[in-house]
Design a protein around this motif. Structure first.
Motif, PDB file in Angstrom:
ATOM      1  N   UNK A  10     -28.892 -12.694 -22.601  1.00 21.54           N
ATOM      2  CA  UNK A  10     -28.038 -13.520 -23.442  1.00 21.54           C
ATOM      3  C   UNK A  10     -28.733 -14.864 -23.619  1.00 21.54           C
ATOM      4  N   UNK A  11     -28.640 -15.400 -24.822  1.00 26.45           N
ATOM      5  CA  UNK A  11     -29.390 -16.602 -25.163  1.00 26.45           C
ATOM      6  C   UNK A  11     -29.034 -17.794 -24.286  1.00 26.45           C
ATOM      7  N   UNK A  12     -27.835 -17.846 -23.772  1.00 25.79           N
ATOM      8  CA  UNK A  12     -27.491 -18.972 -22.905  1.00 25.79           C
ATOM      9  C   UNK A  12     -28.291 -18.963 -21.599  1.00 25.79           C
ATOM     10  N   UNK A  13     -28.898 -17.845 -21.268  1.00 16.51           N
ATOM     11  CA  UNK A  13     -29.752 -17.755 -20.076  1.00 16.51           C
ATOM     12  C   UNK A  13     -31.076 -18.485 -20.265  1.00 16.51           C
ATOM     13  N   UNK A  14     -31.428 -18.821 -21.506  1.00 15.26           N
ATOM     14  CA  UNK A  14     -32.692 -19.526 -21.765  1.00 15.26           C
ATOM     15  C   UNK A  14     -32.760 -20.847 -21.009  1.00 15.26           C
ATOM     16  N   UNK A  47     -37.512 -13.569 -27.657  1.00 13.21           N
ATOM     17  CA  UNK A  47     -37.901 -12.284 -28.261  1.00 13.21           C
ATOM     18  C   UNK A  47     -37.488 -11.111 -27.383  1.00 13.21           C
ATOM     19  N   UNK A  48     -37.648 -11.267 -26.073  1.00 16.18           N
ATOM     20  CA  UNK A  48     -37.249 -10.192 -25.155  1.00 16.18           C
ATOM     21  C   UNK A  48     -35.755  -9.913 -25.242  1.00 16.18           C
ATOM     22  N   UNK A  49     -34.969 -10.972 -25.308  1.00 14.71           N
ATOM     23  CA  UNK A  49     -33.513 -10.818 -25.388  1.00 14.71           C
ATOM     24  C   UNK A  49     -33.110 -10.187 -26.720  1.00 14.71           C
ATOM     25  N   UNK A  50     -33.613 -10.756 -27.817  1.00 10.57           N
ATOM     26  CA  UNK A  50     -33.185 -10.324 -29.149  1.00 10.57           C
ATOM     27  C   UNK A  50     -33.807  -9.006 -29.598  1.00 10.57           C
ATOM     28  N   UNK A  51     -35.109  -8.863 -29.414  1.00 10.36           N
ATOM     29  CA  UNK A  51     -35.817  -7.709 -29.960  1.00 10.36           C
ATOM     30  C   UNK A  51     -36.043  -6.607 -28.922  1.00 10.36           C
ATOM     31  N   UNK A  52     -36.436  -6.987 -27.705  1.00 10.01           N
ATOM     32  CA  UNK A  52     -36.672  -5.987 -26.661  1.00 10.01           C
ATOM     33  C   UNK A  52     -35.383  -5.362 -26.170  1.00 10.01           C
ATOM     34  N   UNK A  53     -34.462  -6.211 -25.736  1.00 17.98           N
ATOM     35  CA  UNK A  53     -33.206  -5.720 -25.157  1.00 17.98           C
ATOM     36  C   UNK A  53     -32.061  -5.681 -26.157  1.00 17.98           C
ATOM     37  N   UNK A  54     -32.312  -6.111 -27.368  1.00 14.24           N
ATOM     38  CA  UNK A  54     -31.333  -6.040 -28.469  1.00 14.24           C
ATOM     39  C   UNK A  54     -29.976  -6.638 -28.101  1.00 14.24           C
ATOM     40  N   UNK A  55     -30.013  -7.769 -27.384  1.00 18.19           N
ATOM     41  CA  UNK A  55     -28.797  -8.502 -26.989  1.00 18.19           C
ATOM     42  C   UNK A  55     -27.848  -7.702 -26.103  1.00 18.19           C
ATOM     43  N   UNK A  56     -28.333  -6.676 -25.440  1.00 18.61           N
ATOM     44  CA  UNK A  56     -27.492  -5.911 -24.513  1.00 18.61           C
ATOM     45  C   UNK A  56     -27.515  -6.636 -23.171  1.00 18.61           C
ATOM     46  N   UNK A  57     -26.418  -7.310 -22.867  1.00 20.96           N
ATOM     47  CA  UNK A  57     -26.350  -8.219 -21.725  1.00 20.96           C
ATOM     48  C   UNK A  57     -26.769  -7.557 -20.425  1.00 20.96           C
ATOM     49  N   UNK A  58     -26.426  -6.295 -20.245  1.00 22.24           N
ATOM     50  CA  UNK A  58     -26.713  -5.610 -18.987  1.00 22.24           C
ATOM     51  C   UNK A  58     -28.203  -5.353 -18.767  1.00 22.24           C
ATOM     52  N   UNK A  59     -28.989  -5.444 -19.822  1.00 20.88           N
ATOM     53  CA  UNK A  59     -30.429  -5.215 -19.681  1.00 20.88           C
ATOM     54  C   UNK A  59     -31.097  -6.504 -19.220  1.00 20.88           C
ATOM     55  N   UNK A  60     -31.798  -6.470 -18.093  1.00 20.25           N
ATOM     56  CA  UNK A  60     -32.402  -7.687 -17.562  1.00 20.25           C
ATOM     57  C   UNK A  60     -33.718  -8.055 -18.256  1.00 20.25           C
ATOM     58  N   UNK A  61     -34.022  -9.338 -18.166  1.00 22.63           N
ATOM     59  CA  UNK A  61     -35.338  -9.857 -18.520  1.00 22.63           C
ATOM     60  C   UNK A  61     -35.876 -10.493 -17.245  1.00 22.63           C
ATOM     61  N   UNK A  62     -37.081 -10.106 -16.865  1.00 19.98           N
ATOM     62  CA  UNK A  62     -37.714 -10.646 -15.674  1.00 19.98           C
ATOM     63  C   UNK A  62     -38.830 -11.593 -16.092  1.00 19.98           C
ATOM     64  N   UNK A  77     -40.922  -9.383 -18.740  1.00 19.00           N
ATOM     65  CA  UNK A  77     -40.657  -7.957 -18.905  1.00 19.00           C
ATOM     66  C   UNK A  77     -39.217  -7.770 -19.353  1.00 19.00           C
ATOM     67  N   UNK A  78     -39.034  -6.887 -20.343  1.00 13.11           N
ATOM     68  CA  UNK A  78     -37.692  -6.537 -20.797  1.00 13.11           C
ATOM     69  C   UNK A  78     -37.546  -5.027 -20.731  1.00 13.11           C
TER      70      UNK A  78
END
Length: 129
Positions: A10-14, A47-62, A77-78
């Motif tokens: 989620x973008x607020x995590x930035x 990009x990882x949030x929007x394009x890699x994980x497609x804004x699916x909150x449950x998918x982590x970005x490391x 990593x997404x």
């Protein structure tokens, strides 16, 4: 030295990534280098949030940062499919900063020493100096 952060998509995590990275690198690099690393990392995590994980909150970005004698490495990593290629530095110079897509990739290519792609992992390598 290596440090790792995992966020939700989620973008607020930035802001969390920005603060964590700034605190970790503050005394390890110049202020200008820190700004560059923060800018590029923020674009690539977006990009990882929007394009890699497609804004699916449950998918982590490391996000993992490693500091060694000559380089700072930021690995992101997404859960997406990943990029298969990037433009060259010459090609990146021609990309439009104002275009809806591609600004982050342009900045990353032009502001890093190099980028390594491995599936859904991207390693941004910055010279420490």
């Amino acid at each position: 030295m290596k440090n790792k952060l995992v966020i939700q998509s989620e973008l607020r995590s930035l802001n969390t990534v920005y603060q964590w990275l700034e605190k970790y690198l503050l005394k390890k690099v110049s202020e200008e280098k820190l700004r560059n690393i923060l800018l590029v990392t923020q674009e690539m995590v977006t990009n990882s949030i929007l394009h890699g994980n497609k804004n699916i909150v449950e998918k982590p970005v490391t996000v993992e940062v490693t500091v060694n004698e000559s380089n700072i490495e930021v690995e992101i990593q997404d859960e997406g499919e990943g990029l298969t290629s990037l433009p060259s530095k010459e090609e990146a110079k021609e990309l439009d900063y104002l275009a809806e897509n591609g600004r982050g990739v342009k900045l990353a290519v032009l502001m890093t020493e190099r980028i390594e792609l491995n599936g859904n992992r991207m390693k941004l390598i910055f010279n420490k100096a």
